[in-house]
Design an enzyme around this catalytic site. Sequence first.
Site, mmCIF file in Angstrom:
data_model
loop_
_atom_site.group_PDB
_atom_site.id
_atom_site.type_symbol
_atom_site.label_atom_id
_atom_site.label_comp_id
_atom_site.label_asym_id
_atom_site.label_seq_id
_atom_site.Cartn_x
_atom_site.Cartn_y
_atom_site.Cartn_z
ATOM 1 N N SER A 124 0.762 -1.264 0.105
ATOM 2 C CA SER A 124 0.030 0.071 0.015
ATOM 3 C C SER A 124 0.946 1.456 -0.077
ATOM 4 C CB SER A 124 -0.925 -0.052 1.316
ATOM 5 O OG SER A 124 -1.555 1.178 1.448
ATOM 6 N N TYR A 148 -1.105 -1.072 10.899
ATOM 7 C CA TYR A 148 -1.574 -1.510 9.378
ATOM 8 C C TYR A 148 -0.591 -1.234 8.537
ATOM 9 C CZ TYR A 148 -3.279 -1.630 4.805
ATOM 10 O OH TYR A 148 -3.412 -2.069 3.364
ATOM 11 N N LYS A 152 2.490 -4.013 6.789
ATOM 12 C CA LYS A 152 2.909 -3.917 5.431
ATOM 13 C C LYS A 152 4.481 -3.723 5.107
ATOM 14 C CE LYS A 152 -1.196 -4.583 3.287
ATOM 15 N NZ LYS A 152 -1.518 -5.632 2.572
HETATM 16 P P1 NAD Z 1 -10.694 -7.444 1.128
HETATM 17 O O1 NAD Z 1 -10.895 -7.257 2.510
HETATM 18 O O2 NAD Z 1 -11.850 -7.143 0.424
HETATM 19 O O3 NAD Z 1 -9.916 -8.747 0.931
HETATM 20 C C1 NAD Z 1 -9.123 -9.573 1.661
HETATM 21 C C2 NAD Z 1 -9.622 -10.802 1.839
HETATM 22 O O4 NAD Z 1 -8.478 -11.447 2.563
HETATM 23 C C3 NAD Z 1 -10.952 -11.011 2.402
HETATM 24 O O5 NAD Z 1 -11.705 -11.744 1.444
HETATM 25 C C4 NAD Z 1 -10.716 -11.581 3.699
HETATM 26 O O6 NAD Z 1 -11.792 -12.513 4.014
HETATM 27 C C5 NAD Z 1 -9.364 -12.521 3.176
HETATM 28 N N1 NAD Z 1 -8.712 -12.752 4.757
HETATM 29 C C6 NAD Z 1 -8.225 -11.943 5.759
HETATM 30 N N2 NAD Z 1 -7.668 -12.755 6.435
HETATM 31 C C7 NAD Z 1 -7.563 -13.728 6.020
HETATM 32 C C8 NAD Z 1 -6.738 -14.929 6.444
HETATM 33 N N3 NAD Z 1 -6.016 -14.930 7.553
HETATM 34 N N4 NAD Z 1 -6.821 -16.108 5.789
HETATM 35 C C9 NAD Z 1 -7.629 -16.060 4.731
HETATM 36 N N5 NAD Z 1 -8.087 -15.150 4.107
HETATM 37 C C10 NAD Z 1 -8.300 -14.110 4.773
HETATM 38 O O7 NAD Z 1 -9.711 -6.336 0.767
HETATM 39 P P2 NAD Z 1 -9.229 -5.603 -0.549
HETATM 40 O O8 NAD Z 1 -9.556 -4.163 -0.454
HETATM 41 O O9 NAD Z 1 -9.422 -6.510 -1.617
HETATM 42 O O10 NAD Z 1 -7.468 -5.953 -0.150
HETATM 43 C C11 NAD Z 1 -6.698 -6.885 -0.381
HETATM 44 C C12 NAD Z 1 -5.090 -6.521 0.015
HETATM 45 O O11 NAD Z 1 -4.730 -5.332 -0.934
HETATM 46 C C13 NAD Z 1 -5.016 -6.521 1.503
HETATM 47 O O12 NAD Z 1 -3.644 -6.958 1.770
HETATM 48 C C14 NAD Z 1 -4.738 -4.919 1.500
HETATM 49 O O13 NAD Z 1 -4.146 -4.456 2.735
HETATM 50 C C15 NAD Z 1 -4.375 -4.301 0.274
HETATM 51 N N6 NAD Z 1 -4.490 -2.990 -0.179
HETATM 52 C C16 NAD Z 1 -5.887 -2.602 -0.059
HETATM 53 C C17 NAD Z 1 -6.213 -1.207 -0.345
HETATM 54 C C18 NAD Z 1 -7.540 -0.812 -0.731
HETATM 55 O O14 NAD Z 1 -7.836 0.377 -0.700
HETATM 56 N N7 NAD Z 1 -8.722 -1.563 -0.657
HETATM 57 C C19 NAD Z 1 -5.004 -0.224 -0.659
HETATM 58 C C20 NAD Z 1 -3.772 -0.980 -0.298
HETATM 59 C C21 NAD Z 1 -3.609 -2.094 0.034
HETATM 60 C C1 UD1 Z 2 -6.717 4.896 3.777
HETATM 61 C C2 UD1 Z 2 -5.951 4.288 4.564
HETATM 62 C C3 UD1 Z 2 -4.893 3.877 4.168
HETATM 63 C C4 UD1 Z 2 -4.988 2.662 3.261
HETATM 64 C C5 UD1 Z 2 -6.134 3.025 2.221
HETATM 65 C C6 UD1 Z 2 -6.664 2.269 1.420
HETATM 66 C C7 UD1 Z 2 -6.214 6.021 6.557
HETATM 67 C C8 UD1 Z 2 -5.425 7.120 7.495
HETATM 68 N N1 UD1 Z 2 -5.404 5.699 5.615
HETATM 69 O O1 UD1 Z 2 -6.328 5.831 3.098
HETATM 70 O O2 UD1 Z 2 -3.800 3.295 5.016
HETATM 71 O O3 UD1 Z 2 -3.788 2.059 2.512
HETATM 72 O O4 UD1 Z 2 -7.146 3.696 2.907
HETATM 73 O O5 UD1 Z 2 -7.334 1.063 2.231
HETATM 74 O O6 UD1 Z 2 -7.222 5.356 7.213
HETATM 75 N N2 UD1 Z 2 -12.526 10.581 3.546
HETATM 76 C C9 UD1 Z 2 -13.801 11.338 3.836
HETATM 77 N N3 UD1 Z 2 -14.880 10.753 4.567
HETATM 78 C C10 UD1 Z 2 -14.844 9.566 4.573
HETATM 79 C C11 UD1 Z 2 -13.648 8.619 4.279
HETATM 80 C C12 UD1 Z 2 -12.761 9.268 3.669
HETATM 81 O O7 UD1 Z 2 -13.730 12.641 3.948
HETATM 82 O O8 UD1 Z 2 -15.946 9.066 5.213
HETATM 83 C C13 UD1 Z 2 -11.296 11.450 2.833
HETATM 84 C C14 UD1 Z 2 -10.192 10.920 3.538
HETATM 85 O O9 UD1 Z 2 -9.960 11.968 4.275
HETATM 86 C C15 UD1 Z 2 -9.224 11.013 2.321
HETATM 87 C C16 UD1 Z 2 -9.997 10.581 1.049
HETATM 88 O O10 UD1 Z 2 -11.465 10.858 1.611
HETATM 89 O O11 UD1 Z 2 -8.890 12.477 2.121
HETATM 90 C C17 UD1 Z 2 -9.749 9.271 0.985
HETATM 91 O O12 UD1 Z 2 -9.802 8.503 2.204
HETATM 92 P P1 UD1 Z 2 -9.871 6.759 2.217
HETATM 93 O O13 UD1 Z 2 -10.664 6.321 1.324
HETATM 94 O O14 UD1 Z 2 -10.169 6.372 3.501
HETATM 95 O O15 UD1 Z 2 -8.246 6.514 1.814
HETATM 96 P P2 UD1 Z 2 -6.980 7.044 2.570
HETATM 97 O O16 UD1 Z 2 -7.266 7.932 3.716
HETATM 98 O O17 UD1 Z 2 -5.977 7.610 1.338
#
Ligand code: NAD
Ligand code: UD1
Length: 337
Positions: A124, A148, A152
């Site tokens: 991330s 968190y 990572k």
């Molecule tokens: P998500 O929660 O939709 O997907 C994660 C999946 O992992 C889920 O289906 C959950 O049930 C499964 N899981 C959790 N713990 C587990 C375990 N111990 N064993 C087996 N399965 C398990 O989340 P996502 O948004 O699809 O994110 C996927 C990955 O990408 C994560 O590692 C997250 O940290 C990373 N990531 C996500 C974002 C975002 O904004 N969505 C941003 C940066 C990084």
């Molecule tokens: C968040 C996480 C980051 C993670 C990323 C993807 C935090 C501080 N950071 O990032 O670690 O990798 O999600 O999962 O949580 N916002 C609002 N109202 C809301 C929600 C968000 O105004 O209800 C704003 C936030 O202040 C930000 C933007 O929308 O400016 C995006 O927020 P969000 O979707 O939570 O992502 P990040 O904060 O970038």
Amino acid sequence: MGILLTGGAGYIASHTAVALASAGHRVVCLDNLLNSRAEMVERVGDITGQAIPLILADIRDTDALQQAIRDHGITAVIHFAGLKAVGESVAWPIAYYDNNVRGTLSLVEAMAVCNVKTLVFSSSATVYGLPLYLPLDESHPTSATNPYGRTKLMVEEMLADIAHADPDWRIAVLRYFNPVGAHPSGLIGEDPHGTPNNLMPYISRVASGRLQELSVYGDDYETADGTGVRDYIHVTDLAQGHVAGLRAIGTGDRPFAIWNLGTGRGHSVLEVIAAFERVNGVSVPYRIVARRPGDVAACYASVDKARSELGFEASLGLQEMVGSAWRFERMLRASNT
Ligand code: NAD
Ligand code: UD1
């Protein structure tokens, strides 16, 4: 290739499964369904016309992982499974270190025993901490401001050590910026359990009336309109980034590489709300509230390295992001009524 997706029923993995299957790969999902539903994997099968096996297991169960790798002829793993809510990680650090760090250790142990050494890891942009300059390139210093982010970072460092010790490994770390949107079919998308923490799913639920009002966290940042700016990337573009990342490490000679996956463009919270309302013809009531602790003013990617080394470039804009997010929300509501 037989590719195992840990966390395969989740938001990003399900879209990546579609992209991989469409590129001719054989996909197998493994998930403990902590934050997802098995139905999403069935829907991936509906979209691709390829039945996708779903193994119900936890990544901390090393034996189950070994069995999955052997039974399904797995040659590479994309590791999505993990916990991802920042606030929750502050409250429950043990759960985060256990799932994200111990879980990954269990996975690489199973892979090493089975001699499967090609791995793509979901990291991330949070590992960049407070941006010292923008856009954020892959050599920007890393730091973490919450458990968190620290998980990572720890996993990235652990994987670098593993690749350094044994250059047979092929490990790609993909640093995602802000994945949003849904598959154009509306069949799969982001449907987190409980109240969403992230902006786009929150907006969708306000627009559909499931939540009353969006809180906009601060309008006094040093940005054009005072609200936070982020690099939102359409999840189907992000999925293609995984196909490109897997190809690049498979064919390259480097055991370890890091790539940003973003668009290189930032949008403010108010811009996202306005686009959602305009494109979808809905209203998103919101109120400006105090800043959210830990938020930064602006965060967006340098995409040069992914462009030159992966040939990857995001193609979809804010319009497609908000349009597909709303299509998914409406289909979800329709199927739940
Ligand atoms: P998500 O929660 O939709 O997907 C994660 C999946 O992992 C889920 O289906 C959950 O049930 C499964 N899981 C959790 N713990 C587990 C375990 N111990 N064993 C087996 N399965 C398990 O989340 P996502 O948004 O699809 O994110 C996927 C990955 O990408 C994560 O590692 C997250 O940290 C990373 N990531 C996500 C974002 C975002 O904004 N969505 C941003 C940066 C990084
Ligand atoms: C968040 C996480 C980051 C993670 C990323 C993807 C935090 C501080 N950071 O990032 O670690 O990798 O999600 O999962 O949580 N916002 C609002 N109202 C809301 C929600 C968000 O105004 O209800 C704003 C936030 O202040 C930000 C933007 O929308 O400016 C995006 O927020 P969000 O979707 O939570 O992502 P990040 O904060 O970038």
